[in-house]
Scaffold this active site. Structure first.
Site, PDB file in Angstrom:
ATOM      1  CB  CYS A 338      -0.985   0.029   1.153  1.00 25.02           C
ATOM      2  SG  CYS A 338      -1.363  -1.564   1.878  1.00 25.02           S
ATOM      3  NE  ARG A 367       2.045  -8.961   5.503  1.00 22.47           N
ATOM      4  CZ  ARG A 367       0.774  -8.965   5.139  1.00 22.47           C
ATOM      5  NH1 ARG A 367      -0.081  -9.768   5.744  1.00 22.47           N
ATOM      6  NH2 ARG A 367       0.349  -8.171   4.176  1.00 22.47           N
ATOM      7  CD  GLN A 385      -1.372  -9.804   0.348  1.00 19.92           C
ATOM      8  OE1 GLN A 385      -1.153  -8.605   0.199  1.00 19.92           O
ATOM      9  NE2 GLN A 385      -2.149 -10.249   1.301  1.00 19.92           N
ATOM     10  CG  ASP A 387      -1.890  -5.896  -2.438  1.00 22.69           C
ATOM     11  OD1 ASP A 387      -3.063  -5.655  -2.113  1.00 22.69           O
ATOM     12  OD2 ASP A 387      -0.906  -5.291  -1.968  1.00 22.69           O
ATOM     13  CG  HIS A 389      -3.507  -0.610  -2.902  1.00 23.05           C
ATOM     14  ND1 HIS A 389      -2.330  -1.287  -3.041  1.00 23.05           N
ATOM     15  CD2 HIS A 389      -3.964  -0.886  -1.649  1.00 23.05           C
ATOM     16  CE1 HIS A 389      -2.070  -1.943  -1.918  1.00 23.05           C
ATOM     17  NE2 HIS A 389      -3.039  -1.723  -1.059  1.00 23.05           N
ATOM     18  CE  LYS A 468     -12.695  -6.775   8.319  1.00 24.61           C
ATOM     19  NZ  LYS A 468     -11.740  -7.765   8.691  1.00 24.61           N
ATOM     20  CG  HIS A 514      -6.178  -1.362   1.255  1.00 22.25           C
ATOM     21  ND1 HIS A 514      -4.831  -1.202   1.396  1.00 22.25           N
ATOM     22  CD2 HIS A 514      -6.743  -0.301   1.873  1.00 22.25           C
ATOM     23  CE1 HIS A 514      -4.589  -0.091   2.069  1.00 22.25           C
ATOM     24  NE2 HIS A 514      -5.728   0.471   2.370  1.00 22.25           N
TER      25      HIS A 514
HETATM   26 ZN   LIG Z   1      -3.230  -2.424   0.803  1.00 25.03          ZN
END
Ligand SMILES: [Zn+2]
Ligand SMILES: [Zn+2]
Length: 641
Positions: A338, A367, A385, A387, A389, A468, A514
């Site tokens: 992000c 992580r 991921q 992922d 945005h 969310k 996200h």
């Molecule tokens: Zn994010």
């Protein structure tokens, strides 16, 4: 009116009401609902609270029976089975002290303090003793004792763990359950007598620290499960057996997909076949991105710590991050994408006409996970991921979220998952104005309604920076996994001071969404291995077709067939070894290759192949071109064959 002090009004299901003396037992009230209900009920809800059937009623109230078939009933049954297990253990091993024994998903456990570990034979003996306790049909009694009396009782019984609970839990009075002289500190409720216990099985023993703290003594945890019928128990045990067979750690080894090495703890190494599947998954997500309007970006791995201070991760997420120092500056390895996407967005001036901007990133994330929670691909330290945005105007939230939901549902359908959706709304502690929250929640809810998919609302479960949507899938073994999320964020655009210019050329704050579909690709990989038992659908299979030669004379033709398949874009190999054809087929079957083409002299002469599928065996003879056309079509259309 009448002398009401001694009587109360009780409402029962079906609009029934009764006036009864104070102190009437719940069980006696259920008799009004019929003998069958009174016989099979395991507990009741009294004004919504789970209680024992022996509970006396003290004031006006509503009572509903808890009957087999409900989740409530199953929990009561399982916890009562846990008590019978603890009683059995103490009858057989009197020097054992008891810890705690809660209900968990799909069963229960009970913790014991004993110097010698329980063996397989011990477990069988304990199970037999539980059956005997069931046959004894012991009445299960609840005693509400003053705290001091309960503590004295457990001190007398030399149960230090129970003394701990009696001291730290409960109110001035403490509830204790007793069956046949055996007692336990417990909130209950329980079935009426041990004779009400039904089908049960003790499954395994494992070490567990007292209260989950590794500084405490290691206890032994016996896991078990219980059901109301033998059929349900048998079905559950079959699922467990199947889950063991499909364990992704086991299949990952057998199929040569990935490995772990001490030099990089909890970080998977994907071998060629595993990497192939991994990259096919990414290719599939990229196809969706092309259709749903995402732009892929590539961002750095290591950032100056100042970025993480700005994003808030340094303050709130530090323990999960890896740090390094270079040129006397502190750097952190990114745990998420992000902040770097915010930096990218902040480059240049954005008109409202450019929005929404959808940035996707397969960047590798790191992580720190405690070694204790690390198991296969489920929780790893190095992963990526799917992922993305989305930066958009507040007016665009609904359409964007609707599009994300469509993409996610399309993606899950491709893998044959059942989907459950939950919307989490504003928590008590939150950032952002009520206006933001009202708009955000309304948009998410409207997008969900428009999707036509059912969803539940979890009030107060949203993140502090926005509401969310969570997506859960049920796999082939009926286990649920959380995969996707869509999360609205008001805070990061604020922290990074992001803007766009609206139609009136006014500076405005964009909203950040996200979202992830498969989530961690490593974790998804593990779920997928178990979902399909290692038999990957054709479009994902690392080896799609294997050509098997029957004789050495057919080796040349087998090689030609393999080349033709590879030339057409399929992942094909030829097994030309001088082995019996039965053994070659078995091996390809174990490696779960979707198609096997068996070729001998006859096939070589006719330009045909004998087709076998891993799913339904012999499919007969076909020309090579016929077979190729069919497989190419399945592959391209991603049939879940
Ligand atoms: Zn994010
Ligand atoms: Zn209990």
């Amino acid at each position: 009116m009448s002398e009401t002090l001694a009587t109360i009004q009780v409402s029962l299901p079906g609009g029934k009401a009764r006036t009864v003396p104070v102190g009437t037992r719940v069980l006696d009230l259920l008799a009004d609902l019929g003998a069958e209900i009174a016989r099979s009920a395991v507990a009741a809800r009294l004004d919504g609270v789970l209680v024992d059937l022996s509970r006396p009623v003290r004031g006006d109230c509503t009572i509903e029976p808890v009957l087999p078939g409900s989740e409530d009933a199953l929990q009561v049954l399982r916890h009562s089975t846990a008590h019978a297990t603890a009683q059995a253990v103490q009858e057989l091993f009197p020097d054992t002290r008891i810890g705690q024994g809660p209900v968990i998903e799909n069963g229960f456990y009970y913790d014991f303090d004993r110097d010698k570990p329980f063996s397989e034979e011990d477990l069988a003996a304990i199970e037999a003793r539980v059956a005997e306790i069931v046959r004894r049909d012991l009445t299960i009694e609840r005693l509400d004792l003053p705290r001091a009396e309960a503590i004295a009782l457990f001190e007398k019984e030399r149960e230090p763990y129970k003394v701990h609970f009696a001291t730290t839990k409960g109110e001035d009075t403490v509830s204790v359950y007793r069956q046949g002289g055996w007692t336990d500190f417990c909130r209950g409720p329980h079935v009426r007598s041990t004779g009400q216990l039904r089908a049960f099985k003790l499954l395994s023993v494992a070490g567990a620290y007292w209260l989950g703290d590794e500084k405490n003594r290691m206890l032994q945890r016996i896991y078990g499960t219980a059901f109301f019928t033998q059929e349900e128990l048998d079905a559950h045990l079959r699922l467990l057996e199947e889950a063991r067979r499909r364990d992704h750690r086991k299949l990952g080894r057998e199929l040569g997909l990935f490995s772990f090495h001490a030099e990089a703890p909890a970080s998977p190494f994907f071998h060629p076949r595993g990497a192939l599947i991994y990259n096919r998954l990414i290719a599939y997500v990229r196809e969706l991105y092309a259709r749903y309007g995402y732009a892929e970006v590539i961002t750095p791995q290591i950032f100056d710590a100042s970025l993480w201070r700005r994003s808030g991760h340094y303050e709130h997420y530090r323990e999960n991050m890896f740090f390094t120092e270079v040129d006397e500056r502190e750097y952190a390895v990114k745990p998420m994408n992000c902040p770097s996407h915010c930096l990218m967005y902040s480059e240049g001036r954005h008109s409202y006409r450019e929005l929404p901007l959808r940035l996707a990133d397969f960047g590798r994330l790191h992580r720190y996970e405690l070694s204790g929670v690390i198991s296969g691909l489920t929780r790893v330290r190095s992963f990526s991921q799917d992922d993305a945005h989305i930066f958009c105007t507040p007016e665009q939230i609904q359409a964007e979220v609707a599009s994300v939901i469509r993409m996610i549902l399309e993606c899950y359908a491709q893998f044959g998952f059942e989907v459950r959706i939950a919307l989490s709304t504003r928590p008590a502690q939150r950032a952002g104005s009520d206006e933001f929250w009202n708009r955000a929640e309304t948009a998410l809810e409207a997008a969900l309604v428009a999707s036509g998919h059912s969803f539940t609302v979890q009030p107060g479960d949203g993140a502090f920076y926005g509401p969310k949507i969570d997506f859960f899938v049920r796999d082939a073994l009926r286990r649920e996994h959380q995969l996707g999320t869509v999360q609205l964020d008001y805070v990061l655009p604020e922290r990074f001071d992001l803007h766009y210019w609206d139609a009136a050329d006014q500076e405005q704050r964009p909203v950040m969404i996200h979202r992830a579909m498969l989530g961690s690709l490593e974790r998804f990989f593990g779920i997928l291995v178990e979902h399909c038992g290692g038999a990957f659908p054709l479009w994902l299979a690392p080896e799609q077709v294997r050509v098997l030669s029957i004789t050495e004379r057919a080796a040349g033709y087998a090689q030609q067939v393999g080349e033709r398949l590879r030339g057409a874009g399929l992942r094909a190999e030829a097994d030309l070894r001088n082995e019996k054809i039965g053994a070659k087929i078995r091996e390809a079957q174990i490696q779960k290759v979707p198609f096997m083409l068996v070729v001998g002299d006859r096939e070589a002469a006719a330009g045909t192949v004998a087709v076998r599928s891993r799913k339904d065996g012999d499919r007969g003879s076909a020309t090579l071109e016929e077979f190729l056309a069919g497989v190419l079509k399945s592959n391209e259309q991603k049939h879940n064959e």
